[in-house]
Design a protein around this motif. Structure first.
Motif, PDB file in Angstrom:
ATOM      1  N   PRO A 150      -2.258   1.453   3.326  1.00  0.00           N
ATOM      2  CA  PRO A 150      -2.842   0.328   4.078  1.00  0.00           C
ATOM      3  C   PRO A 150      -3.390  -0.769   3.168  1.00  0.00           C
ATOM      4  O   PRO A 150      -3.544  -1.918   3.605  1.00  0.00           O
ATOM      5  N   ALA A 151      -3.648  -0.443   1.910  1.00  0.00           N
ATOM      6  CA  ALA A 151      -4.157  -1.446   0.960  1.00  0.00           C
ATOM      7  C   ALA A 151      -3.173  -2.608   0.811  1.00  0.00           C
ATOM      8  O   ALA A 151      -3.571  -3.718   0.456  1.00  0.00           O
ATOM      9  N   TYR A 152      -1.882  -2.342   1.071  1.00  0.00           N
ATOM     10  CA  TYR A 152      -0.868  -3.380   0.858  1.00  0.00           C
ATOM     11  C   TYR A 152      -0.412  -4.050   2.154  1.00  0.00           C
ATOM     12  O   TYR A 152       0.521  -4.835   2.148  1.00  0.00           O
ATOM     13  N   ALA A 153      -1.085  -3.736   3.274  1.00  0.00           N
ATOM     14  CA  ALA A 153      -0.750  -4.396   4.542  1.00  0.00           C
ATOM     15  C   ALA A 153      -1.039  -5.888   4.408  1.00  0.00           C
ATOM     16  O   ALA A 153      -2.150  -6.281   4.051  1.00  0.00           O
ATOM     17  N   GLY A 154      -0.034  -6.703   4.653  1.00  0.00           N
ATOM     18  CA  GLY A 154      -0.199  -8.156   4.575  1.00  0.00           C
ATOM     19  C   GLY A 154      -0.427  -8.664   3.166  1.00  0.00           C
ATOM     20  O   GLY A 154      -0.827  -9.811   2.963  1.00  0.00           O
ATOM     21  N   ALA A 155      -0.154  -7.814   2.167  1.00  0.00           N
ATOM     22  CA  ALA A 155      -0.447  -8.180   0.769  1.00  0.00           C
ATOM     23  C   ALA A 155       0.279  -9.450   0.341  1.00  0.00           C
ATOM     24  O   ALA A 155       1.420  -9.685   0.723  1.00  0.00           O
ATOM     25  N   ASN A 156      -0.433 -10.247  -0.465  1.00  0.00           N
ATOM     26  CA  ASN A 156       0.134 -11.438  -1.070  1.00  0.00           C
ATOM     27  C   ASN A 156       1.025 -10.979  -2.225  1.00  0.00           C
ATOM     28  O   ASN A 156       0.541 -10.430  -3.209  1.00  0.00           O
ATOM     29  N   SER A 157       2.318 -11.225  -2.105  1.00  0.00           N
ATOM     30  CA  SER A 157       3.247 -10.706  -3.118  1.00  0.00           C
ATOM     31  C   SER A 157       3.052 -11.374  -4.478  1.00  0.00           C
ATOM     32  O   SER A 157       3.312 -10.757  -5.509  1.00  0.00           O
ATOM     33  N   LEU A 158       2.569 -12.618  -4.500  1.00  0.00           N
ATOM     34  CA  LEU A 158       2.292 -13.254  -5.800  1.00  0.00           C
ATOM     35  C   LEU A 158       1.172 -12.493  -6.522  1.00  0.00           C
ATOM     36  O   LEU A 158       1.195 -12.367  -7.745  1.00  0.00           O
ATOM     37  N   GLY A 159       0.218 -11.992  -5.758  1.00  0.00           N
ATOM     38  CA  GLY A 159      -0.859 -11.183  -6.340  1.00  0.00           C
ATOM     39  C   GLY A 159      -0.299  -9.891  -6.938  1.00  0.00           C
ATOM     40  O   GLY A 159      -0.706  -9.473  -8.022  1.00  0.00           O
ATOM     41  N   LEU A 160       0.662  -9.298  -6.232  1.00  0.00           N
ATOM     42  CA  LEU A 160       1.291  -8.075  -6.745  1.00  0.00           C
ATOM     43  C   LEU A 160       2.104  -8.383  -7.995  1.00  0.00           C
ATOM     44  O   LEU A 160       2.130  -7.599  -8.945  1.00  0.00           O
ATOM     45  N   LEU A 161       2.745  -9.563  -8.013  1.00  0.00           N
ATOM     46  CA  LEU A 161       3.502  -9.986  -9.200  1.00  0.00           C
ATOM     47  C   LEU A 161       2.573 -10.091 -10.411  1.00  0.00           C
ATOM     48  O   LEU A 161       2.941  -9.684 -11.521  1.00  0.00           O
ATOM     49  N   GLY A 162       1.371 -10.613 -10.193  1.00  0.00           N
ATOM     50  CA  GLY A 162       0.384 -10.692 -11.268  1.00  0.00           C
ATOM     51  C   GLY A 162       0.056  -9.308 -11.813  1.00  0.00           C
ATOM     52  O   GLY A 162      -0.097  -9.122 -13.023  1.00  0.00           O
ATOM     53  N   ARG A 163       0.005  -8.332 -10.919  1.00  0.00           N
ATOM     54  CA  ARG A 163      -0.291  -6.956 -11.356  1.00  0.00           C
ATOM     55  C   ARG A 163       0.882  -6.362 -12.139  1.00  0.00           C
ATOM     56  O   ARG A 163       0.684  -5.610 -13.094  1.00  0.00           O
ATOM     57  N   VAL A 164       2.101  -6.697 -11.717  1.00  0.00           N
ATOM     58  CA  VAL A 164       3.289  -6.238 -12.465  1.00  0.00           C
ATOM     59  C   VAL A 164       3.274  -6.853 -13.863  1.00  0.00           C
ATOM     60  O   VAL A 164       3.544  -6.167 -14.858  1.00  0.00           O
ATOM     61  N   MET A 165       2.927  -8.132 -13.965  1.00  0.00           N
ATOM     62  CA  MET A 165       2.881  -8.799 -15.276  1.00  0.00           C
ATOM     63  C   MET A 165       1.839  -8.140 -16.186  1.00  0.00           C
ATOM     64  O   MET A 165       2.068  -7.964 -17.387  1.00  0.00           O
TER      65      MET A 165
END
Ligand code: MG
Length: 159
Positions: A66-81
């Motif tokens: 549920p932490a990723y419900a509606g997640a901003n994918s650019l924010g996730l991209l920052g985490r991948v970087m």
């Protein structure tokens, strides 16, 4: 140097926003998904994780969480970087292709490139985003969904 490829598809539905490359694009349909369903950013993240042999976004950001419900994918991209930097990788370049019959994306592409440059800490010259139709054929051509491919090149950080 390491190469990575990513591919993703999301279904077009009514009542959802269309977010591509972090840009909120006015359209009658949006993409269905657990997160913001930014199919372009998902393909890019999978290419980055693939090049580093770090699996895929499903492993890092499970859609059952549920932490990723509606997640901003650019924010996730920052985490991948951040993960790549931690593992000793830098990105040389990224090349992304969006497959969509509608809407026309040409005018939105510069903003997508700016978004990726900002989040990835790269010059805009290291990022290419392009869009094509599939000439009315298949699921993108009949507007059932939008697909995206991404290819990236990683290099080891100087030590
Ligand atoms: Mg996805």
């Amino acid at each position: 140097m390491r190469i990575g490829h990513g591919y993703d598809v999301h279904r077009l539905v009514t009542g959802r926003k269309l977010i591509l490359g972090g840009v909120d694009i006015p359209h009658a349909f949006g993409l269905l998904g657990h997160s913001d369903a930014d199919v372009v950013t998902h393909a890019l993240m999978d290419a980055l994780l693939g090049a580093a042999a770090l699996g895929d976004i499903g492993r890092h950001f499970p859609d059952t969480d549920p932490a990723y419900a509606g997640a901003n994918s650019l924010g996730l991209l920052g985490r991948v970087m951040a993960l790549l930097a931690q593992e000793g990788w830098r990105v040389e370049n990224a090349d992304v292709t969006i497959l969509a019959q509608k809407p026309k994306l040409k005018d939105h592409i510069p903003q997508m490139v700016q978004n990726y440059a900002r989040v990835m800490g790269l010059p805009v010259t290291a990022i290419n985003v392009k869009a094509t139709t599939e000439e009315g054929l298949g699921f993108t051509g009949t507007e059932q969904g939008i697909a995206a491919h991404a290819v990236v090149l990683l290099e080891t950080l100087e030590t």
